[in-house]
Design a protein around this motif. Sequence first.
Motif, PDB file in Angstrom:
ATOM      1  N   VAL A 125     -19.994  76.449  79.267  1.00 33.97           N
ATOM      2  CA  VAL A 125     -19.732  75.211  78.514  1.00 33.97           C
ATOM      3  C   VAL A 125     -19.265  74.109  79.473  1.00 33.97           C
ATOM      4  O   VAL A 125     -19.662  72.949  79.349  1.00 33.97           O
ATOM      5  N   LEU A 138     -29.288  72.404  77.379  1.00 42.33           N
ATOM      6  CA  LEU A 138     -29.599  73.398  76.357  1.00 42.33           C
ATOM      7  C   LEU A 138     -31.018  73.203  75.832  1.00 42.33           C
ATOM      8  O   LEU A 138     -31.499  72.075  75.707  1.00 42.33           O
ATOM      9  N   ALA A 143     -29.128  77.259  72.676  1.00 40.95           N
ATOM     10  CA  ALA A 143     -28.102  76.608  71.850  1.00 40.95           C
ATOM     11  C   ALA A 143     -27.754  77.486  70.647  1.00 40.95           C
ATOM     12  O   ALA A 143     -26.568  77.660  70.312  1.00 40.95           O
ATOM     13  N   LEU A 146     -25.807  80.653  71.895  1.00 46.34           N
ATOM     14  CA  LEU A 146     -24.449  80.302  72.331  1.00 46.34           C
ATOM     15  C   LEU A 146     -23.569  79.913  71.145  1.00 46.34           C
ATOM     16  O   LEU A 146     -22.408  80.345  71.054  1.00 46.34           O
ATOM     17  N   VAL A 162     -20.336  72.424  72.247  1.00 45.78           N
ATOM     18  CA  VAL A 162     -21.772  72.720  72.366  1.00 45.78           C
ATOM     19  C   VAL A 162     -22.562  71.909  71.346  1.00 45.78           C
ATOM     20  O   VAL A 162     -23.624  71.353  71.662  1.00 45.78           O
ATOM     21  N   CYS A 181     -24.735  73.743  64.205  1.00 44.57           N
ATOM     22  CA  CYS A 181     -23.911  72.633  64.710  1.00 44.57           C
ATOM     23  C   CYS A 181     -23.029  72.080  63.596  1.00 44.57           C
ATOM     24  O   CYS A 181     -21.842  71.774  63.827  1.00 44.57           O
TER      25      CYS A 181
END
Length: 441
Positions: A125, A138, A143, A146, A162, A181
């Motif tokens: 990160v 990414l 992505a 992770l 992230v 996200c």
Amino acid sequence: MLRSVRKCVLQRCYVGLFIPKQTFLTDEYKCNEAWKSHLYSPILTKVNLNDFYSILDQNFNSKGVISAIDVDIFANALKDSNYLEELKDLLHKLRLSAETGNTLESTHHATIRNYIEFGNVQDIVSILKEPLKFGIFLDFYTANILLDKLVTSKNYELAANVASLVMLQEDFSNSITSTLCQYACYKYISECDETKPTSVEQEEDNKKKKEEIKIRIKFLRNPYFDDHFDLTDLHLLSGKTLAWISKASSDNLSNNLQVIGWLFYKKYNRLLELCKEIGKMESTKVYKEVIEILKKESDKAEEDNKVILQNCVHLLSSAPLSDAELEDSMKIAIENCINKTQNKDVLAQKELFKNWERIREEKLEEQTKRLDRTRHIKMFEEKQKQLVSEEQRLWFFDNEEQIDLQIEEKEKLQDPWTANKGSKHKSNEDYIPPEILPKRK
């Protein structure tokens, strides 16, 4: 008493052993077997990482040259966590060279996978947050892997970091990435204390403690803030990520998350406009968590902003309320996206691995041919110089007049400043100081 305690301990052990930790992504999605199989390609199996790193390091230190394909081979051939620091060093050196524009996509993917596999999540990160220094970015698949790992381990601060990196790239075409996200940012906003300093703020405090060095400059530049790449506050970044990703969809869940996003991004005028739009929609249902967050933030806000937030609370309170919980709805949305696009993403990853292996072979062959051609040209030039020198030696007496003319021309072309300097030095040797007579009374 002892029997009951022992029974309780056994039950806890039983639960800990047989109830797996919840994850969103399946093992099939991560394509670990397909990724590991590429390590057995002929190019990667022949690499001795220790010797290879020494050669690359020496070439860079002596010639300032490093090849993107060599760094890619090192990243993909890495099987031991002891070489992660060497990989990080090579990535930085590649970023400093002109070859950084030729960095292969597989280098980014391999670097991120290696750090995840060996459990160095904090380090990757940090690397991703410094693109100017390391140049690692990414893709959708790394992505997702992770984010899934960070959310599963409840490390919402890193997960939000992230997610903000995905937002900065401004590509929300993968639905799994977008929903993960959203979940990461919501969990960070709802569970992390805003007053607690983030890692970025702690770094800034450490920098402030250092002694200030003042430098005199000719002029000052006007301060510039782009409200995008210049953002460092993680709460603002999380809010912007929620707002931008949710803005790309028009479903009920995204509208609710967009409200939270604009709220924590502190774009209160945009928030008020959205609340007015939601109030007019007949199909929209507001989650009670959204109203609670709005009320909580309105209590802490300044007077001007408090009026806007109270107006938003009034508008949303008049809309129909949802019976479901916001977090449960987000989890369902993630599962739906995974079920919808998993097979497509798995096939795409496997195809990418094959293409990257083919590209690596082609690039390596091109580099080998280029180095051979350079070596042959250098050998030819050295041989040509040797033949000219041999010819002068053998035919010296036949070409003596011509050689004398060449010497005379070189003397004429001599730097006049050097000649004048020599004459001045000679005149200084013959210099006689004047006689100093006493003053007359």
